[in-house]
Design a protein around this motif. Structure first.
Motif, mmCIF file in Angstrom:
data_model
loop_
_atom_site.group_PDB
_atom_site.id
_atom_site.type_symbol
_atom_site.label_atom_id
_atom_site.label_comp_id
_atom_site.label_asym_id
_atom_site.label_seq_id
_atom_site.Cartn_x
_atom_site.Cartn_y
_atom_site.Cartn_z
ATOM 1 N N THR A 1 7.086 2.496 3.093
ATOM 2 C CA THR A 1 6.245 1.784 4.313
ATOM 3 C C THR A 1 6.962 0.618 4.989
ATOM 4 O O THR A 1 6.662 0.541 6.129
ATOM 5 C CB THR A 1 5.011 1.343 3.696
ATOM 6 N N GLY A 2 7.828 -0.022 4.442
ATOM 7 C CA GLY A 2 8.698 -1.200 5.097
ATOM 8 C C GLY A 2 7.749 -2.370 5.205
ATOM 9 O O GLY A 2 8.257 -3.226 5.932
ATOM 10 N N GLU A 3 6.831 -2.444 4.357
ATOM 11 C CA GLU A 3 5.654 -3.653 4.612
ATOM 12 C C GLU A 3 5.217 -4.043 3.429
ATOM 13 O O GLU A 3 4.951 -3.229 2.450
ATOM 14 C CB GLU A 3 4.557 -3.266 5.460
ATOM 15 N N PHE A 4 4.853 -5.437 3.357
ATOM 16 C CA PHE A 4 4.318 -6.106 2.087
ATOM 17 C C PHE A 4 3.839 -7.520 2.530
ATOM 18 O O PHE A 4 4.468 -8.112 3.496
ATOM 19 C CB PHE A 4 5.329 -6.370 0.835
ATOM 20 N N THR A 5 3.039 -8.075 1.673
ATOM 21 C CA THR A 5 2.457 -9.574 1.844
ATOM 22 C C THR A 5 2.472 -10.217 0.774
ATOM 23 O O THR A 5 2.405 -9.629 -0.314
ATOM 24 C CB THR A 5 1.008 -9.422 2.111
ATOM 25 N N PRO B 1 -2.977 -5.403 2.215
ATOM 26 C CA PRO B 1 -4.080 -6.189 2.098
ATOM 27 C C PRO B 1 -3.628 -7.636 2.084
ATOM 28 O O PRO B 1 -2.763 -7.794 1.138
ATOM 29 C CB PRO B 1 -5.130 -5.596 1.149
ATOM 30 N N ARG B 2 -4.686 -8.381 2.645
ATOM 31 C CA ARG B 2 -4.396 -9.887 2.268
ATOM 32 C C ARG B 2 -5.464 -10.278 1.168
ATOM 33 O O ARG B 2 -6.717 -10.167 1.528
ATOM 34 C CB ARG B 2 -4.674 -10.571 3.548
ATOM 35 N N VAL C 1 0.858 -0.954 -0.040
ATOM 36 C CA VAL C 1 -0.023 0.033 0.109
ATOM 37 C C VAL C 1 1.059 1.422 0.166
ATOM 38 O O VAL C 1 1.865 1.320 0.656
ATOM 39 C CB VAL C 1 -0.972 -0.126 1.238
ATOM 40 N N SER C 2 0.504 2.277 -0.707
ATOM 41 C CA SER C 2 1.441 3.468 -0.845
ATOM 42 C C SER C 2 1.235 4.277 0.228
ATOM 43 O O SER C 2 0.148 4.091 1.085
ATOM 44 C CB SER C 2 0.967 4.276 -2.088
ATOM 45 N N GLN C 3 1.829 5.316 0.521
ATOM 46 C CA GLN C 3 1.689 6.107 1.364
ATOM 47 C C GLN C 3 0.580 7.021 1.488
ATOM 48 O O GLN C 3 0.128 7.407 2.598
ATOM 49 C CB GLN C 3 2.945 7.366 1.686
ATOM 50 N N ASP C 4 0.094 7.179 0.443
ATOM 51 C CA ASP C 4 -1.187 7.758 -0.026
ATOM 52 C C ASP C 4 -2.759 6.709 0.533
ATOM 53 O O ASP C 4 -3.720 7.155 0.380
ATOM 54 C CB ASP C 4 -1.407 8.279 -1.166
ATOM 55 N N ARG D 1 8.631 0.903 -4.594
ATOM 56 C CA ARG D 1 8.554 2.045 -4.158
ATOM 57 C C ARG D 1 7.655 2.217 -2.750
ATOM 58 O O ARG D 1 8.055 2.542 -1.593
ATOM 59 C CB ARG D 1 8.072 3.087 -5.088
ATOM 60 N N ASN D 2 6.635 1.196 -2.932
ATOM 61 C CA ASN D 2 5.790 1.176 -1.715
ATOM 62 C C ASN D 2 6.590 0.578 -0.499
ATOM 63 O O ASN D 2 6.478 0.944 0.691
ATOM 64 C CB ASN D 2 4.522 0.481 -1.746
#
Length: 216
Positions: free
Chosen positions: A85-89, A131-132, A39-42, A80-81
């Motif tokens: 954010t430092g996160e991903f799934t 999101p999952r 998810v982006s910063q926005d 970039r995201n």
């Protein structure tokens, strides 16, 4: 004894970037596919599939994805995201998800929600903001551990797995056995080709004592 086949050698120093890519994706097969949500910063969700992906270690639990930049060196939305954010799934892709995964591979602009375009239902992450995807047989929620800039065109993102969701009908919580047939994962081959993992076999590595007991 079967006579060994002949082999053709390729010196990577003499090949173009595209030629090296073609050789690698045709030989390192099958490769698991990661459908990665961020998810982006926005707050705009993003999803994209990556077959330069695998798990590297369990302690700590680390997965790696190779993300290619655009030709003008701009970061793709996923890279970039994750930087922001430092996160991903990471979602494991099964046979039923292939068509929707391919929609997520379309090079949409950053304002487009691939999950919506693909008709994929999601729920908010538990340990991360990404999101999952509910239809995926497994989802690994990750926090960025390290980003390796291995060249102008590609970076390798290492993620620490914070938690994993597995389809309840595919896992036995008492012994952590996961049913590979129910997972029905697919793998990436060369070109546009994929493979299913339904044709399976077991091969148990012997202990030194078991090998010696064979008496061969």
């Amino acid at each position: 004894m079967t006579r060994p086949s002949s082999h053709t050698h390729f010196d990577f120093a003499r090949l173009t970037e595209r030629e090296r890519y073609k050789i690698l994706i045709g030989t390192v097969i099958p490769r698991p596919v990661a459908l990665v949500t961020t998810v982006s910063q926005d707050g705009i969700p993003n999803a994209g599939p990556f077959s330069f992906f695998n798990v590297l270690t369990h302690d700590p639990a680390i997965v790696a994805i190779g993300v290619e930049n655009y030709s003008d060196m701009r970061f793709k939305d996923t890279a970039r995201n994750i930087r922001e954010t430092g996160e991903f799934t990471v979602h494991i892709v099964d046979d039923a998800l292939v068509s929707q995964m391919e929609i997520c591979a379309i090079k949409f602009g950053p304002e487009v929600d691939e999950l919506k375009e693909a008709g994929l239902d999601t729920t908010p992450g538990l340990m991360v903001r990404s999101p999952r995807i509910l239809a995926a047989p497994a989802a690994l929620e990750c926090r960025r551990h390290t980003t390796l800039q291995v060249g102008p065109a590609r970076e390798i993102i290492l993620g620490e797995v914070l938690g994993v969701y597995v389809r309840s009908d595919a896992v036995d919580p008492s012994n952590l056995h996961i049913d590979q047939q129910i997972m029905d994962a697919i793998g990436r081959m060369g070109g546009h080709t994929y493979t299913r993992t339904r044709d399976q076999f077991d091969a148990k590595t012997l202990t030194p004592e078991e090998w010696a007991a064979r008496g061969l």
